[in-house]
Scaffold this motif. Structure first.
Motif, short mmCIF file in Angstrom:
data_model
loop_
_atom_site.label_atom_id
_atom_site.label_comp_id
_atom_site.label_asym_id
_atom_site.label_seq_id
_atom_site.Cartn_x
_atom_site.Cartn_y
_atom_site.Cartn_z
N ALA A 1 75.99 -91.82 -59.36
CA ALA A 1 76.23 -93.20 -58.91
C ALA A 1 76.85 -93.21 -57.52
N VAL A 2 77.76 -92.26 -57.26
CA VAL A 2 78.42 -92.19 -55.95
C VAL A 2 77.40 -91.81 -54.87
N LEU A 3 76.51 -90.85 -55.21
CA LEU A 3 75.47 -90.45 -54.25
C LEU A 3 74.55 -91.65 -53.94
N ALA A 4 74.20 -92.40 -54.97
CA ALA A 4 73.33 -93.57 -54.75
C ALA A 4 74.03 -94.60 -53.86
N ASP A 5 75.34 -94.79 -54.07
CA ASP A 5 76.15 -95.70 -53.22
C ASP A 5 76.05 -95.28 -51.76
N ILE A 6 76.25 -93.97 -51.56
CA ILE A 6 76.28 -93.44 -50.20
C ILE A 6 74.93 -93.60 -49.52
N GLN A 7 73.87 -93.32 -50.26
CA GLN A 7 72.52 -93.44 -49.68
C GLN A 7 72.19 -94.90 -49.35
N PRO B 1 78.92 -91.67 -40.87
CA PRO B 1 78.65 -92.34 -42.14
C PRO B 1 79.80 -92.21 -43.13
N ALA B 2 79.68 -92.91 -44.26
CA ALA B 2 80.72 -92.92 -45.30
C ALA B 2 81.02 -91.50 -45.78
N ALA B 3 82.30 -91.21 -45.98
CA ALA B 3 82.77 -89.94 -46.56
C ALA B 3 82.37 -88.71 -45.74
N GLU C 1 74.79 -85.18 -49.99
CA GLU C 1 75.26 -84.60 -51.27
C GLU C 1 76.71 -84.13 -51.15
N GLU C 2 77.06 -83.54 -50.01
CA GLU C 2 78.43 -83.08 -49.79
C GLU C 2 79.37 -84.29 -49.68
N ARG C 3 78.91 -85.32 -48.97
CA ARG C 3 79.75 -86.53 -48.85
C ARG C 3 79.96 -87.16 -50.22
N ALA C 4 78.91 -87.14 -51.05
CA ALA C 4 79.03 -87.72 -52.40
C ALA C 4 80.03 -86.91 -53.24
N HIS C 5 80.00 -85.57 -53.10
CA HIS C 5 80.97 -84.74 -53.83
C HIS C 5 82.39 -85.11 -53.42
N ARG C 6 82.61 -85.24 -52.12
CA ARG C 6 83.96 -85.56 -51.62
C ARG C 6 84.43 -86.92 -52.15
N ALA D 1 76.15 -92.20 -30.16
CA ALA D 1 76.20 -92.57 -28.74
C ALA D 1 75.66 -91.39 -27.91
N ASP D 2 75.02 -91.73 -26.79
CA ASP D 2 74.40 -90.67 -25.97
C ASP D 2 75.41 -89.61 -25.55
N ASP D 3 76.64 -90.04 -25.29
CA ASP D 3 77.65 -89.09 -24.80
C ASP D 3 78.62 -88.63 -25.90
N ALA D 4 78.22 -88.78 -27.16
CA ALA D 4 79.09 -88.32 -28.26
C ALA D 4 78.83 -86.86 -28.58
N VAL D 5 79.85 -86.18 -29.06
CA VAL D 5 79.69 -84.81 -29.57
C VAL D 5 79.59 -84.89 -31.08
N VAL D 6 78.56 -84.28 -31.64
CA VAL D 6 78.35 -84.33 -33.09
C VAL D 6 79.05 -83.15 -33.76
N ILE D 7 79.83 -83.45 -34.79
CA ILE D 7 80.44 -82.38 -35.60
C ILE D 7 79.93 -82.56 -37.03
N ASP D 8 79.20 -81.57 -37.51
CA ASP D 8 78.69 -81.61 -38.88
C ASP D 8 79.71 -80.89 -39.76
N THR D 9 80.30 -81.63 -40.70
CA THR D 9 81.39 -81.06 -41.52
C THR D 9 80.91 -80.56 -42.88
N THR D 10 79.56 -80.46 -43.05
CA THR D 10 79.05 -80.03 -44.37
C THR D 10 79.72 -78.73 -44.82
N ASP D 11 79.83 -77.78 -43.87
CA ASP D 11 80.41 -76.47 -44.24
C ASP D 11 81.79 -76.27 -43.62
N LEU D 12 82.44 -77.35 -43.22
CA LEU D 12 83.77 -77.22 -42.61
C LEU D 12 84.81 -77.88 -43.52
#
Ligand code: C5P
Length: 206
Positions: free
Chosen positions: A155-161, A8-10, A134-139, A178-189
Motif C-alpha cells: 500500500a505504501v509503494l502504491a501511495d508513492i507511485q 520525490p516522497a521519502a 521500492e527503497e523509498r517505500a521501504h523507508r 533543475a538544469d543546474d541541480a546536482v543529483v544524489i541517488d540515495t538508493t544505496d546510501l
C-alpha cells in the motif's frame, strides 16, 4: 547561502535538509508541510480538496503555528497535499511565504518539489535527491510502523507511485530536476553517506 533541495516522497531529502541546516546554522523550511496544512484546513472545514477558492483562502490564511500539527505527518495527509498542490492558485498563494523565508539574512535551506525550479531559481546550491521507488517505500513503511501507523508495504509503494505520477505530471510547477541541480541517488546510501555527498557539493559551490 540558499540551499534548495528537491526530490520525490521519502527520498531522504527532509533528513538531509535538517542536517545541512544544523551544520551551516541556517533556518530550514519543509515546504511539504505548507501543502499538507492547506489540505488539513480543508478537511477540517469539510471542504472538497479540489475546491480551488477554498484552498486558496486556506493557503492565504496559513499561520506558522499550524505547521506543528502532528496530523500533518499522517500518511493520508501526504496524499491530500498532493491533490491541493496541483492547484495553481494554492501554489501562487504559498510562493511569497516561501520566498520570504528564503530571503532571510544569511540564507536558508528549503526542501520540496519546486524549490530549485520555481521558488528559488537563483539558489547558490541546488540538490535533487532521489532513490528507487521500492527503497523509498521501504523507508516510509518503516517510518510509519515506528509511529504506529499500520500500512502494508504494498500500500505504501502504491501511495508513492501515485504521488510521484501526480507530482511529475501536473501542469503547475511539476517535479523536475533543475538544469543546474546536482543529483544524489540515495538508493544505496545511508543518511550519513548522503550528508557527506551533499556537503561536498555545498563546499564546491559556495
Ligand atoms: O514533501 P511532502 O511529502 O511532505 O509533500 C507532500 C506533497 O506536497 C507532495 O506530494 C507534493 O504534491 C506537494 N509539494 C509540492 N511542492 C513542494 C512541496 C510539496 O507540490 N514544494
Amino acid at each position: 547561502m540558499v540551499i534548495a533541495i528537491d526530490g520525490p516522497a521519502a527520498s531522504g531529502k527532509g533528513t538531509l535538509a535538517r542536517r545541512l541546516a544544523l551544520h551551516y546554522g541556517l533556518p530550514h523550511l519543509d515546504t511539504g508541510l505548507l501543502y499538507r496544512a492547506v489540505a488539513l484546513a480543508l478537511l477540517d472545514a469539510d471542504r472538497d480538496l479540489a475546491d480551488e477558492t477554498a484552498a486558496e483562502d486556506a493557503a492565504r490564511c496559513l499561520r506558522a503555528e499550524s505547521l506543528g500539527d502532528l496530523r500533518l505527518r499522517e500518511r493520508a495527509m501526504g496524499e491530500a497535499a498532493s491533490v491541493v498542490s496541483a492547484l495553481p492558485a494554492v501554489r501562487a498563494a504559498l510562493l511569497d511565504w516561501q520566498r520570504r523565508f528564503a530571503g532571510a539574512e544569511g540564507g536558508a535551506v528549503l526542501d520540496g518539489r519546486d524549490i530549485g525550479t520555481v521558488v528559488c531559481p537563483d539558489a547558490a546550491v541546488k540538490l535533487f535527491i532521489t532513490a528507487a521507488p521500492e527503497e523509498r517505500a521501504h523507508r516510509r513503511h518503516r517510518e510509519l510502523g515506528g509511529r504506529g501507523e499500520a500500512a502494508s508495504y504494498e500500500a505504501v509503494l502504491a501511495d508513492i507511485q501515485r504521488r510521484d505520477a501526480r507530482d511529475k505530471d501536473r501542469a503547475a510547477a511539476p517535479l523536475r530536476i533543475a538544469d543546474d541541480a546536482v543529483v544524489i541517488d540515495t538508493t544505496d546510501l545511508d543518511a550519513e553517506a548522503a550528508f557527506r555527498a551533499a556537503i561536498a557539493v555545498v563546499e564546491a559551490r559556495r
